[in-house]
Scaffold this motif. Structure first.
Motif, PDB file in Angstrom:
ATOM      1  N   GLU A 123       0.769  -0.954  -0.366  1.00 21.22           N
ATOM      2  CA  GLU A 123       0.182   0.204   0.375  1.00 21.22           C
ATOM      3  C   GLU A 123       1.024   1.048  -0.384  1.00 21.22           C
ATOM      4  O   GLU A 123       0.557   2.192  -0.587  1.00 21.22           O
ATOM      5  CB  GLU A 123      -1.077   0.655   1.382  1.00 21.22           C
ATOM      6  CG  GLU A 123      -2.258  -0.856   0.822  1.00 21.22           C
ATOM      7  CD  GLU A 123      -2.726  -1.460   2.421  1.00 21.22           C
ATOM      8  OE1 GLU A 123      -4.052  -2.140   2.528  1.00 21.22           O
ATOM      9  OE2 GLU A 123      -2.497  -0.842   3.643  1.00 21.22           O
ATOM     10  N   GLY A 124       1.811   1.299   0.598  1.00 19.05           N
ATOM     11  CA  GLY A 124       2.710   2.511   0.754  1.00 19.05           C
ATOM     12  C   GLY A 124       3.861   1.951  -0.936  1.00 19.05           C
ATOM     13  O   GLY A 124       4.218   3.449  -1.358  1.00 19.05           O
ATOM     14  N   MET A 125       4.277   1.605  -1.372  1.00 17.73           N
ATOM     15  CA  MET A 125       4.739   1.259  -2.593  1.00 17.73           C
ATOM     16  C   MET A 125       4.215   2.181  -3.240  1.00 17.73           C
ATOM     17  O   MET A 125       4.090   2.853  -4.099  1.00 17.73           O
ATOM     18  CB  MET A 125       5.435  -0.340  -3.012  1.00 17.73           C
ATOM     19  CG  MET A 125       6.088   0.355  -3.461  1.00 17.73           C
ATOM     20  SD  MET A 125       7.632   0.928  -3.277  1.00 17.73           S
ATOM     21  CE  MET A 125       8.242  -0.983  -1.901  1.00 17.73           C
ATOM     22  N   SER A 126       2.445   2.187  -3.475  1.00 16.82           N
ATOM     23  CA  SER A 126       1.234   2.463  -4.398  1.00 16.82           C
ATOM     24  C   SER A 126       0.888   3.695  -4.105  1.00 16.82           C
ATOM     25  O   SER A 126       0.696   4.874  -4.916  1.00 16.82           O
ATOM     26  CB  SER A 126       0.015   2.184  -4.227  1.00 16.82           C
ATOM     27  OG  SER A 126       0.368   0.241  -4.324  1.00 16.82           O
ATOM     28  N   ALA A 127       1.331   4.656  -2.752  1.00  9.96           N
ATOM     29  CA  ALA A 127       0.907   5.483  -2.287  1.00  9.96           C
ATOM     30  C   ALA A 127       2.182   6.903  -2.434  1.00  9.96           C
ATOM     31  O   ALA A 127       2.453   7.993  -2.588  1.00  9.96           O
ATOM     32  CB  ALA A 127       0.796   6.120  -0.765  1.00  9.96           C
ATOM     33  N   THR A 128       3.886   6.558  -1.814  1.00 11.17           N
ATOM     34  CA  THR A 128       4.385   6.837  -1.778  1.00 11.17           C
ATOM     35  C   THR A 128       5.069   7.605  -3.429  1.00 11.17           C
ATOM     36  O   THR A 128       4.944   6.958  -4.784  1.00 11.17           O
ATOM     37  CB  THR A 128       5.785   5.951  -1.321  1.00 11.17           C
ATOM     38  OG1 THR A 128       7.001   6.656  -0.714  1.00 11.17           O
ATOM     39  CG2 THR A 128       6.343   4.556  -2.398  1.00 11.17           C
ATOM     40  N   ARG A 129       6.449   8.618  -3.420  1.00 11.52           N
ATOM     41  CA  ARG A 129       6.791   8.973  -4.147  1.00 11.52           C
ATOM     42  C   ARG A 129       8.740   8.989  -3.594  1.00 11.52           C
ATOM     43  O   ARG A 129       9.236   9.078  -4.858  1.00 11.52           O
ATOM     44  CB  ARG A 129       6.780  10.894  -4.312  1.00 11.52           C
ATOM     45  CG  ARG A 129       4.996  10.937  -4.776  1.00 11.52           C
ATOM     46  CD  ARG A 129       4.987  12.194  -4.572  1.00 11.52           C
ATOM     47  NE  ARG A 129       5.716  13.257  -3.522  1.00 11.52           N
ATOM     48  CZ  ARG A 129       6.024  14.651  -3.298  1.00 11.52           C
ATOM     49  NH1 ARG A 129       6.062  15.521  -4.118  1.00 11.52           N
ATOM     50  NH2 ARG A 129       6.061  15.181  -1.451  1.00 11.52           N
ATOM     51  N   ASP A 130       8.784   7.958  -2.847  1.00 13.85           N
ATOM     52  CA  ASP A 130      10.634   7.284  -3.005  1.00 13.85           C
ATOM     53  C   ASP A 130       9.879   5.700  -2.687  1.00 13.85           C
ATOM     54  O   ASP A 130       9.817   5.438  -1.223  1.00 13.85           O
ATOM     55  CB  ASP A 130      10.487   8.044  -1.434  1.00 13.85           C
ATOM     56  CG  ASP A 130      12.285   7.800  -2.025  1.00 13.85           C
ATOM     57  OD1 ASP A 130      12.242   6.723  -2.274  1.00 13.85           O
ATOM     58  OD2 ASP A 130      12.750   8.843  -0.557  1.00 13.85           O
ATOM     59  N   PRO A 131       9.707   4.689  -4.399  1.00  7.79           N
ATOM     60  CA  PRO A 131      10.095   3.963  -3.431  1.00  7.79           C
ATOM     61  C   PRO A 131      10.773   3.325  -3.067  1.00  7.79           C
ATOM     62  O   PRO A 131      10.798   2.002  -1.938  1.00  7.79           O
ATOM     63  CB  PRO A 131       9.995   3.438  -5.152  1.00  7.79           C
ATOM     64  CG  PRO A 131       9.640   4.412  -5.362  1.00  7.79           C
ATOM     65  CD  PRO A 131       9.809   4.884  -4.623  1.00  7.79           C
ATOM     66  N   ASP A 132      11.856   3.396  -2.202  1.00  9.40           N
ATOM     67  CA  ASP A 132      12.852   3.441  -1.867  1.00  9.40           C
ATOM     68  C   ASP A 132      12.771   2.757  -0.574  1.00  9.40           C
ATOM     69  O   ASP A 132      13.255   2.523   0.437  1.00  9.40           O
ATOM     70  CB  ASP A 132      14.518   4.268  -2.396  1.00  9.40           C
ATOM     71  CG  ASP A 132      14.990   4.204  -3.595  1.00  9.40           C
ATOM     72  OD1 ASP A 132      15.365   2.509  -4.255  1.00  9.40           O
ATOM     73  OD2 ASP A 132      15.775   4.394  -4.652  1.00  9.40           O
ATOM     74  N   ALA A 133      12.707   4.387   0.115  1.00 12.03           N
ATOM     75  CA  ALA A 133      12.172   4.999   1.151  1.00 12.03           C
ATOM     76  C   ALA A 133      11.068   3.839   1.946  1.00 12.03           C
ATOM     77  O   ALA A 133      11.639   3.084   3.035  1.00 12.03           O
ATOM     78  CB  ALA A 133      11.774   6.050   2.032  1.00 12.03           C
TER      79      ALA A 133
END
Length: 257
Positions: A123-133
């Motif tokens: 879910e975070g990966m879908s929403a983030t602008r920073d996949p690395d974080a």
């Protein structure tokens, strides 16, 4: 045969015979399970596109006693994570999460917290602008949940929490300057890594997508964690190499809460 119903995420699929596939799922109550999906490769398969990699859904299966593979009866999509599928970096990052789980979570053992972490990380990966974080936070929390987190708050030998530290993979954590001669091998650990590790360990999973990482900090964390996972797994992580070969440009980012 007993019939089971559980939430599940598709971790891996392997072609089997002419029209079947063997699927591996992560479930909260039964951990990692693998099952035979008959006719999965047929154009008119009753599963359709439901069993795509990293799909989150409700799985119904028969457990054939004495058999390694369960028999998949039905799978209803709860969330398909379409944005991840449409973005190569996000997709490869989640494949990396799945490969770590495949390598370090045993079959048929409860994995409730790891399951929650995986779903929330996607879910975070879908929403983030920073996949690395999101990926770094997943790695740190995953190590803690499976009981293999290195000691990152004090020296593994004397317990000192002050001064400059190195990191020893074989000794499982930080080594202070006074104890460095006792360690097999150490690498320098910048203060920023220790600060982020502490933040990530305590972070609410619902805030993963808000974090930004500076490029230098991400690079240091990435390679420290990669070497540590190599030590745990005893082999190279194919999805990590694929991510590196993508050669993505992350830019300079800041951490914020």
């Amino acid at each position: 045969m007993p019939l089971y119903s559980t939430e599940a995420v598709v971790l891996r699929k392997i072609d089997y015979r002419e029209s079947d596939q063997i699927m591996t799922f992560l479930t909260p109550d039964y951990g990692r399970i693998s099952g035979l999906v008959r006719g999965a490769k047929r154009i008119r398969s009753r599963f359709g596109a439901a069993l795509e990699m990293l799909t989150y859904g409700r799985l119904i299966y028969f457990d054939r006693q004495g058999k390694n593979l369960v028999s998949i009866n039905h799978f209803d999509i709860l969330k398909s994570f379409q944005r991840i599928r449409e973005d190569l970096i996000r997709s490869a990052s989640c494949q990396y999460m799945a490969e770590l789980i495949m390598g370090l979570i045993p079959e048929r053992e409860s994995a409730t917290e790891v399951f929650k972490l995986l779903v929330r990380s996607m879910e975070g990966m879908s929403a983030t602008r920073d996949p690395d974080a999101v990926l770094r936070i997943f790695e740190i929390k995953f190590l803690s949940l499976i009981g293999f987190s290195p000691r990152m708050d004090a020296c593994v030998f004397c317990g000192s929490s002050k001064g400059h530290f190195g990191f020893s993979i074989k000794d499982g954590g930080l080594v202070c300057s006074s104890c460095r001669g006792r360690a097999a091998e150490t690498d320098p650990v910048p203060e920023g890594i220790l600060f982020f590790w502490k933040q990530a360990s305590a972070m609410d999973l619902t805030k993963m997508d808000r974090v930004r990482l500076q490029r230098r900090l991400n690079t240091g964390l990435k390679w420290l964690l990669h070497r540590y996972f190599l030590h745990l797994l005893g082999r190279e992580i194919r999805s990590f190499i694929f991510l590196e070969n993508l050669g993505k440009e992350t830019g300079v980012r800041q951490i914020y809460g």
